[in-house]
Design a protein around this motif. Structure first.
Motif, PDB file in Angstrom:
ATOM      1  N   SER A   4       2.207  70.653  -4.983  1.00  0.00           N
ATOM      2  CA  SER A   4       3.306  70.170  -5.346  1.00  0.00           C
ATOM      3  C   SER A   4       4.547  71.142  -5.337  1.00  0.00           C
ATOM      4  O   SER A   4       5.518  70.917  -4.933  1.00  0.00           O
ATOM      5  CB  SER A   4       3.334  69.533  -7.030  1.00  0.00           C
ATOM      6  N   HIS A   5       4.401  72.411  -5.587  1.00  0.00           N
ATOM      7  CA  HIS A   5       5.360  73.346  -5.769  1.00  0.00           C
ATOM      8  C   HIS A   5       5.894  73.529  -4.221  1.00  0.00           C
ATOM      9  O   HIS A   5       6.944  73.873  -3.883  1.00  0.00           O
ATOM     10  CB  HIS A   5       4.901  74.878  -6.128  1.00  0.00           C
ATOM     11  N   ASN A   6       4.840  73.723  -3.240  1.00  0.00           N
ATOM     12  CA  ASN A   6       5.150  73.712  -1.897  1.00  0.00           C
ATOM     13  C   ASN A   6       6.032  72.636  -1.302  1.00  0.00           C
ATOM     14  O   ASN A   6       6.866  72.692  -0.539  1.00  0.00           O
ATOM     15  CB  ASN A   6       3.784  73.657  -0.889  1.00  0.00           C
ATOM     16  N   TYR A   7       5.872  71.394  -1.777  1.00  0.00           N
ATOM     17  CA  TYR A   7       6.642  70.204  -1.480  1.00  0.00           C
ATOM     18  C   TYR A   7       7.915  70.330  -2.195  1.00  0.00           C
ATOM     19  O   TYR A   7       8.856  69.838  -1.396  1.00  0.00           O
ATOM     20  CB  TYR A   7       5.747  69.048  -2.022  1.00  0.00           C
ATOM     21  N   TRP A   8       8.240  70.816  -3.098  1.00  0.00           N
ATOM     22  CA  TRP A   8       9.379  71.343  -3.921  1.00  0.00           C
ATOM     23  C   TRP A   8      10.158  72.024  -2.963  1.00  0.00           C
ATOM     24  O   TRP A   8      11.542  71.620  -2.806  1.00  0.00           O
ATOM     25  CB  TRP A   8       9.183  71.649  -5.123  1.00  0.00           C
ATOM     26  N   HIS A   9       9.608  73.279  -2.602  1.00  0.00           N
ATOM     27  CA  HIS A   9      10.317  74.018  -1.652  1.00  0.00           C
ATOM     28  C   HIS A   9      10.712  73.393  -0.335  1.00  0.00           C
ATOM     29  O   HIS A   9      11.687  73.484   0.139  1.00  0.00           O
ATOM     30  CB  HIS A   9       9.605  75.318  -1.241  1.00  0.00           C
ATOM     31  N   TRP A  10       9.934  72.528  -0.022  1.00  0.00           N
ATOM     32  CA  TRP A  10      10.164  71.770   1.320  1.00  0.00           C
ATOM     33  C   TRP A  10      11.408  70.844   0.929  1.00  0.00           C
ATOM     34  O   TRP A  10      12.278  70.739   1.733  1.00  0.00           O
ATOM     35  CB  TRP A  10       9.185  70.881   1.985  1.00  0.00           C
ATOM     36  N   PRO A  21      15.163  80.619  -6.556  1.00  0.00           N
ATOM     37  CA  PRO A  21      15.418  79.111  -6.381  1.00  0.00           C
ATOM     38  C   PRO A  21      15.183  78.385  -7.415  1.00  0.00           C
ATOM     39  O   PRO A  21      15.998  77.353  -7.450  1.00  0.00           O
ATOM     40  CB  PRO A  21      14.251  78.982  -5.205  1.00  0.00           C
ATOM     41  N   GLN A  22      14.134  78.617  -8.328  1.00  0.00           N
ATOM     42  CA  GLN A  22      14.203  77.744  -9.529  1.00  0.00           C
ATOM     43  C   GLN A  22      15.341  77.944 -10.399  1.00  0.00           C
ATOM     44  O   GLN A  22      15.777  76.882 -10.988  1.00  0.00           O
ATOM     45  CB  GLN A  22      12.857  78.159 -10.526  1.00  0.00           C
ATOM     46  N   ARG A  23      15.773  78.908 -10.584  1.00  0.00           N
ATOM     47  CA  ARG A  23      17.002  79.279 -11.697  1.00  0.00           C
ATOM     48  C   ARG A  23      18.583  79.003 -10.933  1.00  0.00           C
ATOM     49  O   ARG A  23      19.317  78.716 -11.625  1.00  0.00           O
ATOM     50  CB  ARG A  23      17.106  80.791 -12.143  1.00  0.00           C
ATOM     51  N   ASP A  24      18.292  78.723  -9.621  1.00  0.00           N
ATOM     52  CA  ASP A  24      19.678  78.247  -8.925  1.00  0.00           C
ATOM     53  C   ASP A  24      20.130  77.015  -9.384  1.00  0.00           C
ATOM     54  O   ASP A  24      21.215  76.583  -9.241  1.00  0.00           O
ATOM     55  CB  ASP A  24      19.481  78.454  -7.438  1.00  0.00           C
ATOM     56  N   ASP A  65       8.961  71.236 -11.775  1.00  0.00           N
ATOM     57  CA  ASP A  65       9.283  71.248 -10.124  1.00  0.00           C
ATOM     58  C   ASP A  65       9.925  69.693 -10.235  1.00  0.00           C
ATOM     59  O   ASP A  65      11.068  69.527  -9.521  1.00  0.00           O
ATOM     60  CB  ASP A  65       8.252  71.175  -9.255  1.00  0.00           C
ATOM     61  N   ALA A  66       9.353  68.709 -10.587  1.00  0.00           N
ATOM     62  CA  ALA A  66       9.828  67.392 -10.730  1.00  0.00           C
ATOM     63  C   ALA A  66      11.198  67.239 -11.334  1.00  0.00           C
ATOM     64  O   ALA A  66      12.211  66.457 -10.725  1.00  0.00           O
ATOM     65  CB  ALA A  66       8.829  66.266 -11.153  1.00  0.00           C
TER      66      ALA A  66
END
Length: 393
Positions: free
Chosen positions: A186-192, A344-347, A228-229
């Motif tokens: 799921s985290h990889n799809y989040w980055h995508w 990227p998460q904090r952005d 992520d969601a």
């Protein structure tokens, strides 16, 4: 990035999990000793065959954070990559043992080798320049090299990677590799999805959320999948995209965690879902964070600041009170890092700040927005998101 990933890929030891569920034993599933993080990574006899491969590693800190000051940059990055794959091999081997998975190898060294080979193949296919790949990955040809007849091809599309055997890999297979990446899928799809958002392709972001991310957090209930969601839907709304009723289903999953108080980072993402769904649990979350900030809990100081003020800024943002958001976050901007998570998460918090500055009617807010956006453009001039923010000035 590999060094950061290497430091972040830590799995909870059984005694840590035992604090949340008494049904979980404190014993190592392999040797029966009381488990600690040092035991998981460097002391369990079962993994010594893997640790022996890293002849330069003699202590727990070095295995967790990697070498420092003893190798050149390219070699250091390569070692960090190997360490990250070693930790992932340990995690997957532990999981197979616990679940009695007959279809997964329990030979940690073979799993480690397979992860290294597949990871570098993918890097080769995604690399835009052959010379860049050779400089980074083919250090003294110790681990891999590129076949001479492939150097004229463009690795970004396809190519042959030569280690002990040649192989081909197409970017069309990327989804397969993500689907089989277990807890990070799921985290990889989040980055995508972040890449697609940068491109402005919001329709495909929503499709990826519906097909890949939503089913995973619904099935797993895992906090990484949940945050992520939350982050993805929140970013879409900041960009002005209608996410329809997706918040409602996400908030149902999040609601069981409103009282957790484990990490400020988690609570702020749970608040995104509560606010998006207009859930009364939002007030419960903020009250709990305020209480945690006044307690003797480990994260008390982080809840006190920037956690609680940032939560109030998010509430103000949801009410369209842009000047209030700008006033709060202008005092917190430099401390976003202590919230936790990756850059990227904090952005997402940077985007809340910048969007509020842009919508504020105060001249000083417009001036600060210009400065922040110029910094983003200087760091990532080809980012279409940054270009859109600049155009909004």
């Amino acid at each position: 990035m590999l060094g950061i990933f290497n430091g972040e890929l830590l799995i909870l030891s059984y005694p840590q999990i035992h604090r949340f569920s008494q049904a979980i034993s404190e014993q190592c599933p392999f040797c029966g000793q009381t488990e600690t993080l040092p035991h998981v990574y460097v002391r369990c006899d079962f993994f010594k065959m893997l640790l022996a491969w890293f002849s330069f590693v003699f202590d727990f800190p070095a295995f967790i954070f990697g070498p420092s000051g003893r190798f050149n940059f390219s070699t250091t990055i390569l070692i960090h990559f190997f360490l990250a794959q070693a930790k992932l091999a340990i995690y997957k081997t532990r999981k197979s043992k616990i679940q009695n998975d007959l279809y997964s190898t329990d030979h940690v060294l073979e799993m480690f080798k397979a992860l290294c080979v597949s990871g570098v193949k993918l890097e080769f296919c995604c690399c835009s320049e052959v010379q860049l790949f050779e400089k980074q990955w083919c250090v003294r040809d110790a681990f891999c090299k590129i076949a001479e007849d492939e150097k004229e091809q463009v690795p970004g599309w396809h190519g042959r990677w030569e280690g002990k055997a040649s192989a081909t890999l197409s970017l069309r297979n990327l989804s397969f590799h993500i689907n089989t990446s277990d807890m990070l899928a799921s985290h990889n799809y989040w980055h995508w999805s972040l890449y697609l958002m940068d491109e402005g392709d919001y329709e495909n972001v929503l499709n990826m959320y519906d097909k890949e991310i939503q089913p995973r957090f619904t099935h797993s209930g895992g906090m990484l999948d949940i945050v992520d969601a939350c982050s993805l839907l929140y970013r879409l709304e900041i960009a002005g995209v209608d996410v329809s009723n997706r918040w409602l289903q996400l908030a149902k999953v999040c609601s069981s965690h409103y009282g957790d108080r484990v990490l400020v980072f988690n609570d702020l993402h749970l608040l995104m879902a509560a606010l998006g769904a207009h859930d009364k649990g939002a007030q419960k979350l903020i009250s709990g964070m305020e209480e945690a900030g006044q307690s003797s809990a480990e994260q008390a100081s982080f809840y006190n600041s920037p956690g609680v003020p940032l939560a109030h800024a998010m509430v103000a943002h949801s009410c369209g009170q842009h000047e209030d958001v700008a006033a709060i976050l202008s005092k917190l901007y430099a401390s976003f890092g202590v919230v936790g998570g990756s850059g990227p998460q904090r952005d997402v918090f940077n985007l809340i700040f910048i969007k509020s500055l842009l919508k504020s009617e105060k001249l000083k807010d417009s001036s600060l927005a210009r400065r922040l956006i110029n910094v983003r453009l200087a760091l990532r001039p080809t980012s279409k998101l940054n270009q859109r923010l600049f155009a909004a000035l």
